[in-house]
Design a protein around this motif. Structure first.
Motif, PDB file in Angstrom:
ATOM      1  N   LYS A  96       0.850  -1.194   0.000  1.00 38.68           N
ATOM      2  CA  LYS A  96       0.000   0.000   0.000  1.00 38.68           C
ATOM      3  C   LYS A  96       0.882   1.239   0.000  1.00 38.68           C
ATOM      4  N   SER A  97       0.556   2.171  -0.888  1.00 35.41           N
ATOM      5  CA  SER A  97       1.270   3.447  -0.944  1.00 35.41           C
ATOM      6  C   SER A  97       0.261   4.537  -1.269  1.00 35.41           C
ATOM      7  N   ALA A  98       0.739   5.761  -1.356  1.00 36.32           N
ATOM      8  CA  ALA A  98      -0.146   6.873  -1.705  1.00 36.32           C
ATOM      9  C   ALA A  98      -0.700   6.714  -3.115  1.00 36.32           C
ATOM     10  N   HIS A  99      -0.041   5.912  -3.942  1.00 37.59           N
ATOM     11  CA  HIS A  99      -0.466   5.717  -5.336  1.00 37.59           C
ATOM     12  C   HIS A  99      -1.463   4.580  -5.493  1.00 37.59           C
ATOM     13  N   GLY A 100      -1.749   3.850  -4.412  1.00 38.83           N
ATOM     14  CA  GLY A 100      -2.707   2.758  -4.514  1.00 38.83           C
ATOM     15  C   GLY A 100      -2.188   1.494  -3.850  1.00 38.83           C
ATOM     16  N   THR A 101      -2.862   0.409  -4.110  1.00 42.58           N
ATOM     17  CA  THR A 101      -2.525  -0.880  -3.510  1.00 42.58           C
ATOM     18  C   THR A 101      -2.137  -1.862  -4.606  1.00 42.58           C
ATOM     19  N   TYR A 102      -0.994  -2.512  -4.407  1.00 44.13           N
ATOM     20  CA  TYR A 102      -0.477  -3.516  -5.335  1.00 44.13           C
ATOM     21  C   TYR A 102      -0.579  -4.868  -4.652  1.00 44.13           C
TER      22      TYR A 102
END
Length: 138
Positions: A96-102
């Motif tokens: 999880k990051s500010a750019h979304g979830t992988y």
């Protein structure tokens, strides 16, 4: 005129055959058991950024969650969970990051990269077996 009728019949027959094949998938399909089952298998995880070493070797079983700060100041939350999927031992990875979830699955000796972040897992039982073989080979 006969050629256009034959073309029409062939196109119609193809459409009917496609519809029948599509419907057959629904007729024979049945709900199965879930293919992903949690596992207690033990793994070792290494989390690195291309520029720095974020998490040294750390053994885990069950679930592993760690928040790491990247060199650019951004935060990432890594979650690893050993699972059994379709009869294979795997590790479910959530990043999880500010750019979304992988999300992805990793094998027992695998490395996943997402940008500058590298997550590496190793099966503890297999590592011990290989270490035993290495010490007896000397």
């Amino acid at each position: 005129m006969a050629i256009s009728n034959r073309s029409f019949l062939l196109v119609t027959a193809g459409f009917v055959a496609g519809a029948a094949a599509s419907a057959a998938g629904f007729v024979f399909a049945s709900p199965g058991s879930p293919s992903v089952v949690p596992s207690d298998h033990a793994y070792t995880v290494f989390i690195d950024e291309i520029r720095s070493h974020l998490v040294p070797a750390q053994a885990f079983s069950g679930q592993f969650t760690r928040k790491v700060t990247m060199s650019d100041g951004s935060m990432r939350e890594i979650t690893l969970q050993p699972v059994r999927k379709d009869g294979h031992e795997l590790v479910a990875l959530t990043d999880k990051s500010a750019h979304g979830t992988y999300r992805s699955y990793m094998g027992p000796f695998a490395t996943a990269m997402d940008g500058n972040l590298m997550v590496n897992v190793k099966d503890v039982a297999q590592l011990r077996a290989e270490m035993g073989r290495a010490t007896t080979a000397r």
